[in-house]
Scaffold this active site. Structure first.
Site, PDB file in Angstrom:
ATOM      1  N   LYS A  84      24.559 -73.113-100.097  1.00 56.55           N
ATOM      2  CA  LYS A  84      24.844 -72.733-100.486  1.00 56.55           C
ATOM      3  C   LYS A  84      25.872 -72.758 -98.766  1.00 56.55           C
ATOM      4  O   LYS A  84      27.202 -72.988 -98.603  1.00 56.55           O
ATOM      5  CB  LYS A  84      25.256 -71.849-101.155  1.00 56.55           C
ATOM      6  CG  LYS A  84      26.660 -71.981-102.729  1.00 56.55           C
ATOM      7  CD  LYS A  84      26.540 -70.279-102.651  1.00 56.55           C
ATOM      8  CE  LYS A  84      25.627 -71.172-104.266  1.00 56.55           C
ATOM      9  NZ  LYS A  84      25.576 -69.925-105.067  1.00 56.55           N
TER      10      LYS A  84
ATOM     11  N   ARG B 149      28.049 -64.021-103.095  1.00 59.73           N
ATOM     12  CA  ARG B 149      27.107 -65.168-103.500  1.00 59.73           C
ATOM     13  C   ARG B 149      25.388 -65.062-103.528  1.00 59.73           C
ATOM     14  O   ARG B 149      26.134 -65.206-101.755  1.00 59.73           O
ATOM     15  CB  ARG B 149      27.666 -66.605-104.194  1.00 59.73           C
ATOM     16  CG  ARG B 149      28.887 -66.311-103.773  1.00 59.73           C
ATOM     17  CD  ARG B 149      30.208 -67.333-103.423  1.00 59.73           C
ATOM     18  NE  ARG B 149      30.270 -68.400-104.357  1.00 59.73           N
ATOM     19  CZ  ARG B 149      30.339 -69.479-104.282  1.00 59.73           C
ATOM     20  NH1 ARG B 149      30.986 -69.915-102.535  1.00 59.73           N
ATOM     21  NH2 ARG B 149      30.044 -70.993-104.703  1.00 59.73           N
TER      22      ARG B 149
ATOM     23  N   ARG C  52      27.692 -79.511-102.461  1.00 56.92           N
ATOM     24  CA  ARG C  52      26.314 -80.759-102.348  1.00 56.92           C
ATOM     25  C   ARG C  52      25.844 -81.689-102.896  1.00 56.92           C
ATOM     26  O   ARG C  52      26.620 -82.141-103.530  1.00 56.92           O
ATOM     27  CB  ARG C  52      25.190 -79.253-103.870  1.00 56.92           C
ATOM     28  CG  ARG C  52      25.289 -79.003-105.087  1.00 56.92           C
ATOM     29  CD  ARG C  52      24.661 -78.270-105.856  1.00 56.92           C
ATOM     30  NE  ARG C  52      24.861 -78.413-107.153  1.00 56.92           N
ATOM     31  CZ  ARG C  52      24.368 -76.745-107.509  1.00 56.92           C
ATOM     32  NH1 ARG C  52      24.112 -75.704-107.086  1.00 56.92           N
ATOM     33  NH2 ARG C  52      25.414 -76.582-108.892  1.00 56.92           N
TER      34      ARG C  52
ATOM     35  N   HIS D 241      -9.213 -91.564-123.933  1.00 55.78           N
ATOM     36  CA  HIS D 241      -9.234 -92.993-124.021  1.00 55.78           C
ATOM     37  C   HIS D 241      -7.637 -93.697-124.615  1.00 55.78           C
ATOM     38  O   HIS D 241      -7.373 -94.413-123.609  1.00 55.78           O
ATOM     39  CB  HIS D 241     -10.131 -93.250-125.279  1.00 55.78           C
ATOM     40  CG  HIS D 241     -10.736 -94.893-125.379  1.00 55.78           C
ATOM     41  ND1 HIS D 241      -9.595 -96.029-126.470  1.00 55.78           N
ATOM     42  CD2 HIS D 241     -10.639 -96.003-124.137  1.00 55.78           C
ATOM     43  CE1 HIS D 241     -10.026 -96.324-126.226  1.00 55.78           C
ATOM     44  NE2 HIS D 241     -10.511 -97.183-125.713  1.00 55.78           N
TER      45      HIS D 241
ATOM     46  N   CYS E 245      -7.044-101.499-105.143  1.00 57.90           N
ATOM     47  CA  CYS E 245      -6.545-101.499-106.856  1.00 57.90           C
ATOM     48  C   CYS E 245      -6.698-100.660-107.776  1.00 57.90           C
ATOM     49  O   CYS E 245      -6.603-100.754-108.836  1.00 57.90           O
ATOM     50  CB  CYS E 245      -7.620-102.758-107.165  1.00 57.90           C
ATOM     51  SG  CYS E 245      -9.089-102.300-107.018  1.00 57.90           S
TER      52      CYS E 245
HETATM   53  P1  ADP Z   1      26.528 -70.794-108.517  1.00 55.01           P
HETATM   54  O1  ADP Z   1      25.163 -70.770-107.608  1.00 55.01           O
HETATM   55  O2  ADP Z   1      25.648 -70.162-109.925  1.00 55.01           O
HETATM   56  O3  ADP Z   1      26.347 -72.132-109.061  1.00 55.01           O
HETATM   57  P2  ADP Z   1      28.969 -69.451-107.452  1.00 55.01           P
HETATM   58  O4  ADP Z   1      28.105 -68.457-106.392  1.00 55.01           O
HETATM   59  O5  ADP Z   1      28.949 -71.378-106.794  1.00 55.01           O
HETATM   60  O6  ADP Z   1      26.717 -69.179-108.141  1.00 55.01           O
HETATM   61  O7  ADP Z   1      29.782 -69.105-107.744  1.00 55.01           O
HETATM   62  C1  ADP Z   1      30.022 -69.300-109.714  1.00 55.01           C
HETATM   63  C2  ADP Z   1      31.131 -69.376-109.579  1.00 55.01           C
HETATM   64  O8  ADP Z   1      32.278 -68.714-108.973  1.00 55.01           O
HETATM   65  C3  ADP Z   1      31.260 -70.564-109.497  1.00 55.01           C
HETATM   66  O9  ADP Z   1      32.124 -71.365-110.719  1.00 55.01           O
HETATM   67  C4  ADP Z   1      32.126 -70.635-108.093  1.00 55.01           C
HETATM   68  O10 ADP Z   1      33.058 -71.431-107.599  1.00 55.01           O
HETATM   69  C5  ADP Z   1      33.686 -68.977-108.257  1.00 55.01           C
HETATM   70  N1  ADP Z   1      33.399 -68.128-106.931  1.00 55.01           N
HETATM   71  C6  ADP Z   1      32.147 -68.141-106.470  1.00 55.01           C
HETATM   72  N2  ADP Z   1      32.879 -67.469-105.164  1.00 55.01           N
HETATM   73  C7  ADP Z   1      34.361 -67.443-105.569  1.00 55.01           C
HETATM   74  C8  ADP Z   1      35.475 -67.013-104.130  1.00 55.01           C
HETATM   75  N3  ADP Z   1      35.417 -66.194-103.634  1.00 55.01           N
HETATM   76  N4  ADP Z   1      36.786 -67.344-105.244  1.00 55.01           N
HETATM   77  C9  ADP Z   1      36.920 -67.816-106.436  1.00 55.01           C
HETATM   78  N5  ADP Z   1      36.150 -68.218-107.169  1.00 55.01           N
HETATM   79  C10 ADP Z   1      34.461 -67.944-106.673  1.00 55.01           C
HETATM   80 MG    MG Z   2      28.024 -72.553-107.401  1.00 53.23          MG
END
Ligand code: ADP
Ligand code: MG
Ligand code: MG
Length: 892
Positions: free
Chosen positions: A21, A91, A337, A455, A837
């Site tokens: 990420k 995150r 991703r 078998h 084979c």
């Molecule tokens: P996951 O790995 O479970 O997808 P994420 O870290 O991507 O977790 O985040 C979960 C949700 O929160 C996603 O919908 C993401 O877009 C949203 N999100 C994360 N950070 C922000 C941010 N800074 N502003 C707005 N939405 C966020």
């Molecule tokens: Mg996510």
């Protein structure tokens, strides 16, 4: 080591350090895409945290504070401010995406003071309090471990009280009440005041992310998915300034694939929600809208989304799976991703991206996962309709594909009904070699006992018939001709459906989808064929198998097992008679009849493979495999005796012979060339049948290329013994017909000694073929059935073995014998044809090894041919890519 990277500092390629990420966020920032500013705390820090007894070093906290200050400058917002507060999300993110790790915390930095600032700044108190309640819930759950349901109960209660049906209707008053209640829940849980200092909140969250790396869910996930330390070691933490999708009807949040992951077509695919935040889209609190609607709702943002997706694809050269948020009309990207797609989607996108000049053909082949393509080669359950049918039970998926037909519990009945045109699924406790005719007659096989190498499983896989084994809830009541599974009864003749790819058994006739090699798939096979250098042949014993193999692009048959032909229902009786014959003369008479049948089989198979080599292996299994089981026969004799039946004498003789031939260890017993040595008349018959088939086809001007292969050879002397028979028959047939034939005489290399003495064997053999199933058994001294049924799973669990060596070639051990055999053999005959084979011939990793070892071809079951072709193409292309990289390095 630098512990923290601001998004514009990080190397977007370094997933190991920054997590998937984090690397994506850095890369997108570098591409000048609209990512909210933020920073990554590296996986190295996570490792240090654990080394340091789960404490965050002071230096790290200082570094985080420095980066928060930088974030303030970039956003113009202020940490812990009552006028214009900076809020962030925290995150997790390891090198590869890992469900089972921490949930994301949103809106961190909010407290009683900053919520006022947020209200003031936006003039939107509802939004400010909505953000606050979301924060407490996520923080309470993730950091303190409060049960989510406690928050949900409060939410539901207050929604009801207010008369709101959905979250976005909650009033400011209701939201304030929720915040108070939520805090109480947390305080009750921890016995402490809810943390109000944003730095304290942040530090606790960072630790929670690091702790989640070793949480039970994450550990189990890593174990199940073979994620080693080399692949991912620790998680990174991403701190990202918030983009608010919950600021009103000009705000939204969504998830989008740049192409449809179901069929690969090029259009945006995904959902969004207006006035929502974070995971509302996935969580299902409201029904999201299809992304196409965004064009009407927020056209400017939609255009930006489209442009962004194109830019991302162009950069990553792979379809992407992205998260976005729109804050008051301003578009933000929060994650990207490579999109996970099914096999149809992968193939389609490979072709289209080449057309669009996004990637070249090499990349189009290399990006595929050959194993995944198997989905497309079997009949499969129609997922759109499956919910209308009850699942009867679940067993071990042993041979892929779906089949529907009537359940039959008796082998003879299944055989006759199937031969008369009914679609039959044979349902048994287990199966035995003498049941094989019923396999031919059935569309699928279901057993209550046995594992992947029982078998039933092995025979069904060889024939490409769907099969489920070990469905342990299945109880068969032979007397009443019915079976029960978890209390549901199925009578003989009732329709059932089995899915050999998942192990599921259904009541009724679930619609299925026919496998089809689409035009796109054909194109991929063509490109792979052009790239590959190793030959691809098929293991096929029937004309149907041969035809299918040709359709899929096989360049010959690498293994045609003659014994399979003796198992057909009109042959097995004759074959048993042959075994029972008391004199050589009697035996020869029966063999003559069998020879005629065998000849006609060869003619058909050779015709189907016109122009390509067909390697015919002489009889391999021990003779007792064709006789009934002695124990059961003894029981039969006993009942017959009670009834004074006439048959009893014959059964007694059969029993005596079955006991005489029984072996303690058949795998190393009287089989292969050893049977040929004891009963040369059997091999004589088979060799003659091959020659006569070739003569017949020559007359018909059909270009046939049979070759004869001897199994289980361990020494030159054994091979010479059979070669004399071969020479004599060749001479006879050629004289009789006044013609010359070229039929190569070769051997399998499946005994260790044969590999060690291959330079001697090569003086007589005109080709080699590695039988890697037996060679693996011999090299490990594992009998396959016992190993897979008893201790192999444990070996894999305890990491004493990395892979099951019967599925993927053990390159370190068995592979060395193969290399030795090749070297020895080719030291005598420079251009000796050498193939493989065993079942490994259809396994992608094993094929790569075969390519690199210089084998002439691999031989795989017809259903694996397309997979083998793609794998062989990849092996050749990977070699080229490696060579190129080498050259560049050398030049430097
Ligand atoms: P996951 O790995 O479970 O997808 P994420 O870290 O991507 O977790 O985040 C979960 C949700 O929160 C996603 O919908 C993401 O877009 C949203 N999100 C994360 N950070 C922000 C941010 N800074 N502003 C707005 N939405 C966020
Ligand atoms: Mg996510
Ligand atoms: Mg999540």
């Amino acid at each position: 080591m630098k512990p923290v990277y601001f998004f514009d500092e990080g190397d977007g390629k370094n997933k190991k350090l920054l997590g998937g990420k984090g690397a994506g966020l850095c890369e997108m920032t570098r591409l000048k895409l609209p990512v909210p500013p933020g920073f990554v705390i590296t996986t190295e820090v996570c490792k240090k945290y654990y080394e340091n007894n789960k404490k965050l070093p002071k230096s790290i906290i200082a570094e985080v504070k420095r980066n928060i200050a930088k974030l303030e400058r970039r956003t113009g917002k202020v940490w812990d401010s009552q006028d214009n507060p900076l809020l962030v999300s925290v995150r997790s993110g390891a090198a590869i995406s890992m469900p089972g790790m921490m949930d994301t915390i949103l809106n961190l930095g909010i407290n009683d003071k900053t919520v006022k600032g947020l209200t003031k700044k936006t003039n939107n108190p509802r939004f400010a309090w909505d953000s606050y309640r979301r924060f407490i819930q996520l923080f309470g759950k993730v950091v303190f471990g409060v049960d989510d349901r406690r928050f949900d109960q409060v939410l539901e209660f207050i929604k009801e009280k207010q008369g709101a049906t959905i979250d976005s209707e909650l009033s400011e008053e209701s939201l304030k009440e929720i915040v108070t209640k939520y805090k109480e829940i947390c305080e009750e849980h921890t016995g402490k005041k809810f943390p109000t200092n944003p730095f304290e909140q942040l530090e606790l969250s960072i630790k929670a992310v690091f702790n989640s790396w070793n949480g039970e869910r994450a550990r189990i996930y890593r174990e199940k998915n073979n994620i080693t330390k080399e692949i991912a070691d620790g998680t990174a933490v991403n701190v990202v300034s918030m983009a608010f999708g919950n600021m009103g009807n000009d705000s939204a949040t969504g998830v989008v694939f740049t192409r449809n992951p179901g069929d690969g077509t090029r259009h945006l695919f995904g959902d969004y929600l207006v006035n929502a935040q974070g995971e509302d889209v996935v969580a299902g609190v409201r029904t999201p809208k299809a992304v196409a609607d965004l064009k009407k709702d927020l056209p400017k943002s939609y255009n930006e989304l489209v442009k962004t997706c194109a830019k991302l694809e162009k950069h990553y050269k792979e379809p992407q799976d992205i998260e976005f948020t729109i804050e008051q009309g301003k578009f933000y990207l929060l994650q990207t991703r490579n999109a996970k797609m099914n096999a149809t989607g992968m193939i389609k996108t490979s072709i289209e991206m080449v057309k669009e000049k996004l990637i070249n053909k090499q990349k189009a082949i290399l990006r595929l996962n050959p194993e995944q393509l198997e989905q497309l080669l079997h009949k499969r359950i129609d997922e759109d309709n499956v919910s209308n049918y009850a699942i009867l039970g679940k067993g071990i998926p042993a041979s892929p594909g779906a089949a529907n037909g009537i359940a039959v519990f008796d082998v003879k009945k299944a055989t006759s009904m199937g031969e008369n045109g009914s679609k039959v699924i044979l349902v048994r406790e287990e199966t035995k070699p003498e049941d094989v005719p019923a396999f031919f007659a059935s569309v699928g096989i279901l057993t209550s006992r046995g594992g992947k190498t029982s078998h039933a499983a092995v025979v069904a896989r060889g024939m490409g018939k769907p099969c489920i084994v070990g469905c342990s809830e299945l109880r068969i009541d032979h007397e009443n001709k019915k079976c029960t599974v978890n209390g549901t009864a199925v009578n003989e003749g009732d329709l059932i459906t089995i899915d050999g790819s998942t192990g599921k058994v259904f009541v009724g006739e679930v619609p299925t989808i026919e496998p089809k090699i689409t035009r796109d798939f054909k194109t991929i096979l063509e490109w792979s064929n052009n790239a590959k250098r190793i030959g691809i042949r098929a293991n096929a014993d029937t004309p149907e198998g041969a035809k299918l193999a040709r359709e899929y692009g096989a360049e010959g048959i690498g293994l045609c097992r003659t014994e399979r032909m003796f198992n057909a229902s009109d042959r097995i009786g004759l074959f048993v008679d042959m075994i029972m014959a008391e004199t050589l003369q009697d035996r020869k008479k029966i063999l003559e009849k069998l020879g005629q049948l065998q000849k006609s089989d060869f003619i058909q198979i050779l015709k189907a493979m016109e122009g390509y080599p067909v390697t015919i292996r002489l009889l391999d299994p021990p003779l007792h495999e064709f006789l009934p089981n002695p124990e059961e026969l003894a029981n039969k004799v006993r009942t017959l005796e009670q009834r004074n039946a006439l048959e009893v004498e014959r059964s007694k003789v059969l029993l005596a012979r079955a006991r005489e031939l029984a072996e303690v260890n058949p795998m190393m017993g009287h089989r292969g060339v050893r049977v040929g040595v004891s009963y040369p008349e059997i091999y004589e018959m088979q060799i003659r049948a091959v020659f006569e088939a070739a003569i017949e086809l020559k007359k018909q001007r059909i270009d046939a290329h049979p070759q004869i292969m001897i199994p289980q050879v361990s020494s030159l002397e054994e091979l010479r013994y059979v070669k004399e028979i071969y020479d004599r028959i060749k001479d006879e047939v050629e004289k009789e017909n006044k013609t010359k034939l070229k039929i190569n005489f070769g051997t399998m290399l499946e005994v260790v000694r044969a590999c060690l003495t291959a330079e001697q064997i090569a003086t007589t053999a005109e080709f080699f073929s590695f039988g890697t199933n037996d060679l693996t058994q011999a090299t490990f001294s594992f009998s396959r059935e016992d190993a897979e049924g008893k201790f192999l799973p444990e070996y894999l669990n305890k990491e004493l073995l990395e892979r099951n060596p019967f599925q993927t070639l053990d390159t370190n051990g068995v592979g060395r014998l193969i290399k030795l055999g090749i070297k020895n053999g080719r030291s005598v005959k420079h251009r000796l044809e050498i193939g493989i084979c065993g079942e490994h011939g259809g396994d992608p990793d094993s094929i790569k090894f075969c390519h690199n070892s210089g084998l002439s071809y691999v031989s795989a079951s017809p259903h694996r041919i397309p997979i083998a072709i793609v794998s062989a193409g990849q092996a050749a292309l990977a070699g080229r890519v490696r060579k190129k990289a080498g050259k560049i390095k050398r030049r430097k």
